[in-house]
Scaffold this active site. Structure first.
Site, mmCIF file in Angstrom:
data_model
loop_
_atom_site.group_PDB
_atom_site.id
_atom_site.type_symbol
_atom_site.label_atom_id
_atom_site.label_comp_id
_atom_site.label_asym_id
_atom_site.label_seq_id
_atom_site.Cartn_x
_atom_site.Cartn_y
_atom_site.Cartn_z
ATOM 1 N N GLU A 147 1.421 -0.488 -4.986
ATOM 2 C CA GLU A 147 0.344 -0.001 -5.015
ATOM 3 C C GLU A 147 0.988 1.678 -5.294
ATOM 4 O O GLU A 147 0.695 2.464 -4.075
ATOM 5 C CB GLU A 147 -0.595 -0.047 -4.540
ATOM 6 C CG GLU A 147 -2.213 0.663 -5.052
ATOM 7 C CD GLU A 147 -2.653 2.347 -3.729
ATOM 8 O OE1 GLU A 147 -3.584 2.207 -4.240
ATOM 9 O OE2 GLU A 147 -1.748 1.918 -2.595
ATOM 10 N N ASP A 198 0.783 -1.142 -0.170
ATOM 11 C CA ASP A 198 0.026 0.252 0.128
ATOM 12 C C ASP A 198 1.007 1.477 -0.621
ATOM 13 O O ASP A 198 1.870 0.930 0.517
ATOM 14 C CB ASP A 198 -1.147 0.677 1.246
ATOM 15 C CG ASP A 198 -1.791 1.201 1.295
ATOM 16 O OD1 ASP A 198 -3.281 0.939 0.709
ATOM 17 O OD2 ASP A 198 -1.748 1.339 2.357
#
Length: 657
Positions: A417, A388
């Site tokens: 990401e 993330d």
């Protein structure tokens, strides 16, 4: 060189430069998968008219022995060599070159002989000396039989007339023998290229994301890991092989968000999984409502039985309730009033999340702890992590973490990401991320798609950046999907799944979920903040289409490769045409898609038949792998009509006629 600098061991006799591919820094990593070839190029030359030999060498970074092959001269001092890698891990590749005295002597000797030079006998003795030295090198390597053969030729060259020896000294057999024992004492080697070799799933994968707490599709019941098997089976039926779970850890209570990201949570609100940490623990624990660590291990095993893998979200967020906050408050950003700064991305505020301070005084202990968190889950069977927001943490941290984790287990893969500036996205790929999210979600027109896909697969990015195309995520409902129908969802899935060998989608896509938060690229009633009620078999779903799309990908090698993409021309501005072929042309795929989900696109397509391995006037069949139709085509120019209310795309296998 300063007067105090030691002299070099020898004066370099050969120049080795312009190595390709080279990423510009010694710590940057070229990407390959096991068994995949790598072509390396270099400029190699020296002064004068001497002959050089050039070798391509490679070895595992932890190994001692090199594998090597001669590089081939392409002309104008450019050389090429090919290597491949048998196992996953870190490798290094080197170009080594040296003055090849024997080949140079042969060239000189024949020229003097042809010219009738009176000093030919002296030249013969020079050649004999070189052979005697080669025989000694062979003897030193315990190659006694080869040493004897070489010494015998040297002896003959000293006594037999040059004309009678010409055939022997010029023979391929002698050259092959001498190539085993070259004089490389004055060789020059390039700086090593660094290569990270990963398993096939790093290049070819299909991801399906779902929230395990909503696995049963009930708004009144929090599902557990043990309730997730139907979701796995449904995803497998749709052809997915990676199941990505958002954070599974305990969710904090402090500043817990309510439905639609409201600041006040009700007593039944489940909160955001990205607000990690609570009374039950932190990043090494699971949310009690989901089950236990052992339940997660069970789910990992169940996925493996189905030929699938579980990917976990590695999110470096901490709720105010995370144990780190109490045990290591210095790991966070402290404000002047003594409080800890929560996460912000103005105008967005995340009061339920404390970001870590990677440059705190105790940064070494913090980094060590976070690396150990990943290793904790690797030891429990997890081999893929979706990371993330890695662009908001130091690049050096990711370089260290990925290197250490893959040294422990080279099968572990990482997906970045990072929706951010291009340079940051690129450097994350260079330091080791296996795959990366992309801007595909916002590329809509033929020109945008073509330019972006070519940048990813034709530019230098192809050496270090593996794109993973997602048409949606829990955070992103792009404008073209809002209130859209099945035709738009199908075409975006088809683009993602055929332009790149890795793609993914967030659950609900197959159900045409399309209602946005007004004025935002976000879902209304986002699953990030609540349990989601769904009928997983709702009428109008496109599950069968997704399944067939993934079946075609598995059945056709060309769709599993990365940098084999060619775009072709089409008269209609909203018809996109591209092909992918295997290296030997044994598999040829041609894709034609109508980018307009509301109107017919019809017109001529103009194929580059050379890119398909076909002659300009060839007869060939195109077999539609989605719909079953077969067409007979000839030459480059053929007519296609696509209707979004019917047949809106072709996924052809091209078969020579």
């Amino acid at each position: 060189m300063s007067s105090s600098s030691p002299p070099p061991a020898f004066a370099p006799a050969v120049v080795v430069e312009n190595i390709y591919p080279s990423l510009g820094a010694p710590n940057y990593l070229i990407k390959r998968v096991v068994g995949e070839g790598l072509s390396v190029y270099a400029d190699v030359f020296k002064d004068g008219h001497d002959v050089v030999s050039v070798m391509l060498k490679w070895r595992a970074q932890t190994g001692r022995l090199w594998t090597e092959v001669p590089m081939v001269a392409l002309g104008n001092d450019r050389w090429k060599g090919d290597c491949s890698f048998a196992i996953a891990g870190r490798w290094e590749v080197v170009v080594e070159a040296w003055l090849d005295n024997w080949r140079g002597w042969k060239k000189h000797f024949k020229a003097k002989f042809d010219a009738g030079d009176a000093e030919i006998a002296i030249e013969a003795r020079e050649g004999a000396r070189m052979l005697e030295e080669a025989a000694a090198r062979a003897e030193g390597l315990s190659a006694k039989e080869q040493a004897r053969e070489i010494a015998e030729v040297a002896k003959m060259l000293r006594v037999v007339p040059a004309g009678e020896m010409m055939e022997v000294v010029m023979s391929d057999a002698l050259q092959v023998l001498l190539d085993e024992f070259p004089d490389r004492t004055l060789s020059v080697s390039s700086e090593p290229l660094r290569v990270v070799v990963e398993r096939e799933r790093a290049r070819f994968s299909a991801w399906y994301e779902f929230f395990p707490r909503s696995a049963e599709g009930r708004a009144d019941k929090h599902s557990t890991f043990r309730d997730c098997l139907p979701r796995l089976d449904d995803a497998k039926a749709m052809g997915f092989d990676v199941i990505y779970l958002p954070p599974i850890h305990p969710i904090g209570m402090a500043h817990r968000k309510g439905k639609n990201n409201t600041l006040t949570a009700g007593p039944d609100d489940v909160g955001s999984p990205w607000a990690i940490g609570g009374a039950a623990g932190g990043h090494r624990m699971v949310e009690p409502a989901l089950g236990t660590v052992e339940d997660l291990e069970w789910l990992v095993e169940e996925a493996q039985k189905r030929g699938m893998e579980i990917a976990l979200d590695f999110a470096l967020n901490c709720s105010p309730d995370h144990p780190y906050v109490k045990e290591h408050p210095d790991w966070f950003n402290q404000r002047e009033d003594g409080s800890i700064r929560y996460a912000e991305n103005p105008p967005k505020k995340y009061q339920d999340i404390y970001p870590l301070n990677f440059f705190c005084e105790d940064w070494k202990a913090l980094w060590r702890e976070l690396i150990d968190v990943v290793l904790f889950w690797v030891k429990r069977g997890v081999k893929i992590f979706r990371v993330d927001n890695p662009h908001t943490k130091p690049v050096a941290f990711w370089e260290l973490l990925i290197a250490e984790v893959q040294a422990f287990d080279p099968d572990v893969l990482f997906l970045a990401e990072a929706f951010t500036k291009p340079r940051m996205m690129q450097v994350l790929g260079k330091v080791g991320f296996s795959q990366s999210y992309t801007y595909f979600t916002w590329r809509e027109s033929k020109q945008e798609l073509t330019e972006y896909a070519e940048e990813l697969t034709k530019s230098e990015m192809r050496w270090y950046y593996r794109a993973n195309f997602w048409p949606n995520t829990p955070d992103i409902l792009p404008g073209h999907l809002q209130y859209a129908g099945a035709a738009m969802f199908k075409l975006r899935a088809a683009l993602a799944a055929t332009l790149m060998p890795s793609w993914g989608m967030y659950s609900g896509y197959e159900l045409i979920e399309n209602l946005p938060l007004p004025g935002r690229e976000e879902y209304l009633d986002s699953e990030k903040y609540q349990l989601k009620e769904r009928n997983w078999n709702a009428p109008g779903n496109i599950k069968a289409f997704i399944g067939r799309l993934n079946d075609v990908r598995r059945e056709n090698r060309a769709l599993q490769l990365y940098d084999n993409l060619t775009f072709h021309a089409a008269d209609h501005p909203e018809m996109i045409v591209y092909s992918k072929v295997s290296g030997d042309f044994g598999n040829r795929i041609l894709v034609v898609i109508n980018l307009n989900a509301g109107q017919v696109s019809a017109g001529m397509v103009h194929l580059d038949l050379g890119a398909l391995g076909l002659a300009a006037d060839a007869h060939y069949r195109v077999e539609d792998l989605l719909h079953g139709a077969v067409y007979d085509w000839q030459g480059s120019h053929n007519f296609v009509s696509l209707d979004p209310n019917g047949l809106s795309m072709h996924l052809f296998r091209v078969v020579p006629g």
